[in-house]
Scaffold this active site. Structure first.
Site, PDB file in Angstrom:
ATOM      1  N   GLY A  35       0.827  -1.213   0.000  1.00  0.00           N
ATOM      2  CA  GLY A  35       0.000   0.000   0.000  1.00  0.00           C
ATOM      3  C   GLY A  35       0.856   1.255   0.000  1.00  0.00           C
ATOM      4  O   GLY A  35       1.900   1.290   0.637  1.00  0.00           O
ATOM      5  N   LYS A 101      -1.090  -6.536  -4.271  1.00  0.00           N
ATOM      6  CA  LYS A 101      -1.624  -7.866  -4.604  1.00  0.00           C
ATOM      7  C   LYS A 101      -0.745  -8.445  -5.709  1.00  0.00           C
ATOM      8  O   LYS A 101       0.165  -7.774  -6.193  1.00  0.00           O
ATOM      9  CB  LYS A 101      -3.077  -7.759  -5.048  1.00  0.00           C
ATOM     10  CG  LYS A 101      -3.365  -6.730  -6.115  1.00  0.00           C
ATOM     11  CD  LYS A 101      -4.861  -6.672  -6.343  1.00  0.00           C
ATOM     12  CE  LYS A 101      -5.244  -5.751  -7.465  1.00  0.00           C
ATOM     13  NZ  LYS A 101      -5.073  -4.341  -7.267  1.00  0.00           N
ATOM     14  N   GLY A 138       6.301  -2.912   3.143  1.00  0.00           N
ATOM     15  CA  GLY A 138       5.954  -3.379   4.480  1.00  0.00           C
ATOM     16  C   GLY A 138       6.481  -4.790   4.701  1.00  0.00           C
ATOM     17  O   GLY A 138       7.253  -5.307   3.876  1.00  0.00           O
ATOM     18  N   ILE A 163       1.725   2.758   6.880  1.00  0.00           N
ATOM     19  CA  ILE A 163       1.005   3.574   7.871  1.00  0.00           C
ATOM     20  C   ILE A 163       0.713   2.735   9.119  1.00  0.00           C
ATOM     21  O   ILE A 163       0.504   3.290  10.183  1.00  0.00           O
ATOM     22  CB  ILE A 163      -0.317   4.155   7.313  1.00  0.00           C
ATOM     23  CG1 ILE A 163      -1.308   3.054   6.931  1.00  0.00           C
ATOM     24  CG2 ILE A 163      -0.050   5.103   6.160  1.00  0.00           C
ATOM     25  CD1 ILE A 163      -2.734   3.571   6.736  1.00  0.00           C
ATOM     26  N   ASP A 164       0.715   1.410   8.980  1.00  0.00           N
ATOM     27  CA  ASP A 164       0.351   0.538  10.111  1.00  0.00           C
ATOM     28  C   ASP A 164       1.435   0.504  11.199  1.00  0.00           C
ATOM     29  O   ASP A 164       1.154   0.156  12.345  1.00  0.00           O
ATOM     30  CB  ASP A 164       0.104  -0.903   9.618  1.00  0.00           C
ATOM     31  CG  ASP A 164      -0.898  -0.962   8.471  1.00  0.00           C
ATOM     32  OD1 ASP A 164      -1.694  -0.017   8.330  1.00  0.00           O
ATOM     33  OD2 ASP A 164      -0.872  -1.947   7.709  1.00  0.00           O
ATOM     34  N   ARG A 199     -22.946  14.906  20.785  1.00  0.00           N
ATOM     35  CA  ARG A 199     -22.923  13.563  20.211  1.00  0.00           C
ATOM     36  C   ARG A 199     -21.685  12.773  20.642  1.00  0.00           C
ATOM     37  O   ARG A 199     -20.692  13.353  21.077  1.00  0.00           O
ATOM     38  CB  ARG A 199     -22.883  13.663  18.675  1.00  0.00           C
ATOM     39  CG  ARG A 199     -24.215  14.055  18.091  1.00  0.00           C
ATOM     40  CD  ARG A 199     -24.088  14.310  16.604  1.00  0.00           C
ATOM     41  NE  ARG A 199     -25.395  14.509  16.020  1.00  0.00           N
ATOM     42  CZ  ARG A 199     -25.611  15.106  14.854  1.00  0.00           C
ATOM     43  NH1 ARG A 199     -24.608  15.573  14.138  1.00  0.00           N
ATOM     44  NH2 ARG A 199     -26.835  15.235  14.394  1.00  0.00           N
ATOM     45  N   MET A 206      -7.473   3.072   9.844  1.00  0.00           N
ATOM     46  CA  MET A 206      -6.771   1.890   9.328  1.00  0.00           C
ATOM     47  C   MET A 206      -5.654   1.456  10.278  1.00  0.00           C
ATOM     48  O   MET A 206      -5.426   2.092  11.308  1.00  0.00           O
ATOM     49  CB  MET A 206      -6.189   2.195   7.958  1.00  0.00           C
ATOM     50  CG  MET A 206      -7.205   2.159   6.842  1.00  0.00           C
ATOM     51  SD  MET A 206      -6.383   2.354   5.257  1.00  0.00           S
ATOM     52  CE  MET A 206      -7.714   1.892   4.159  1.00  0.00           C
TER      53      MET A 206
END
Ligand code: F6P
Length: 382
Positions: A35, A101, A138, A163-164, A199, A206
């Protein structure tokens, strides 16, 4: 940017007794894989600066990750300083394109079967006369690229991005700090509207199977509740905590939740499926409905999604990408291979790649940030 003189003879690469002029110019391949995220272009720039200007090598940019090496002709172009027109350091995405992928070892075919196409990738790397490969990716990409380069006997150096922030041994991966900054900004924007309408706002972010983005942004953005996959929660406890806030006079609340958090009955929530794997997405909606039911408070859900991957990289990501890119090229110049550059204790160092690919870095549930959040009175719903 000023052109540097070629100042090094790339120890370990030039055979003893061979002058720089006699030896063929060394040629490295460079690709981005997995990604995208902010800071990839800064890393590409750093690799090219160091390799071309510093060592006088050629850098072949491989487009679309390993998919570019399955095409004939392969999608490859020489990257010189002329490619950079002054803004690449600031640009989101990757000028090389990327794929998350199409694993060449189990390539998905039209009839639903998979095929090992790794030989084709290796053949393309040899056709391109690559003396080495630098891959920015990654943990999944590191495993695939490491296997491919072993198969082709090509020295490989990895640069971690995601980003993870779940790549082992590095405190930071490229893209993470920008994603945290975007998620924090989202909380900053949700807070006034939450307060105006009394609220409970739920922000889903993610992070794949790790809760780093939710934890970091939750602290920085003043969330009342942080839900991460590493800490199992009880939805009744989350509701009681929010009711407790109301009783203390608080008229609104912010909940940040990582995409891999499971439902109270233990199921993952998926927002769709790519060809090879399901994609997380939607747990925020489930939690929002339950909080509304259990507390009577009005809830609204925001799913941040890919917004956290795009945009201009923050300074930390640019600095990290630059340091990683330079170190990766220096490692090749020293004759090193099968290493990944990492950030540890304010330094760039490197570790063996095989150690990286067998691990994943989840949130340390006893670590500083979890303790900080608890110390601030933030609930994990546990
Ligand atoms: O690994 C990065 C990441 O953004 C994850 O946080 C997320 O689960 C996934 O990629 C999304 O993948 P895609 O871009 O295929 O939707």
């Amino acid at each position: 940017m000023e052109e540097w003189p070629c100042f090094a003879s790339a120890a370990g690469w030039i055979k003893e007794g061979t002058s720089m002029a006699e030896s063929r110019k060394k040629r490295i391949g460079l690709l981005t894989s997995g990604g995208d995220c902010a800071g990839l272009n800064a890393a590409i720039r750093a690799v090219v600066c160091r390799a071309v200007n510093g060592y006088g090598w050629e850098v072949m940019g491989i487009h679309e990750g390993t998919a570019g090496l399955l095409q004939r002709p392969a999608l490859v172009e020489e990257l010189g300083m002329r490619v950079f027109t002054g803004n690449i350091l600031r640009m989101g995405g990757t000028i090389l394109g990327t794929v998350n992928k199409g694993n060449p070892f189990a390539y998905p075919m039209a009839d639903g079967s998979t095929k090992d196409r790794s030989d084709e990738v290796v053949e393309a790397m040899h056709d391109q006369k690559l003396d080495a490969l630098i891959g920015i990716g990654g943990d999944g990409s590191m495993a695939i690229l490491s296997r491919l380069t072993h198969q082709g006997d090509i020295p490989f150096i990895g640069i971690p991005k995601t980003i993870d922030n779940d790549v082992a041994f590095t405190e930071w991966a490229i893209g993470f700090n920008t994603a945290v900054s975007v998620a924090t900004d989202a909380l900053d924007r949700l807070q006034p509207t939450a307060a105006s309408h009394h609220r409970v706002m739920i922000l889903e972010v993610m992070g794949r199977d790790a809760g780093h983005i939710a934890l970091n942004a939750g602290i920085a953005g003043g969330a009342n509740v942080i839900l991460i996959p590493e800490i199992p929660y009880d939805i009744q406890k989350v509701a009681d905590y929010i009711l407790g806030l109301q009783q203390k006079g608080r008229t609104h609340a912010l909940v940040i939740c990582a995409e891999a958090v499971k439902t109270s009955t233990g199921e993952s929530v998926y927002g769709g499926r790519s060809k090879e794997a399901p994609r997380y997405g939607g747990i925020g909606n489930v939690i929002g409905e339950q909080i509304e039911e259990l507390t009577g408070a009005e809830t609204r859900v925001t799913i941040l999604g890919h917004v956290a991957r795009g945009g201009i990289p923050v300074a930390m990501d640019r600095m990290l990408a630059s340091a990683f890119g330079v170190h990766a090229v220096d490692l090749l110049a020293q004759g090193k291979r099968d290493r990944m550059v990492v950030w540890q204790h304010r330094e760039v160092v490197d570790v063996p790649i095989e150690e990286v690919i067998t691990r994943m870095r989840a949130v340390d549930v006893d670590g500083t940030l979890v303790r900080t959040a608890r110390g601030l009175g933030i609930s994990f719903g546990d």
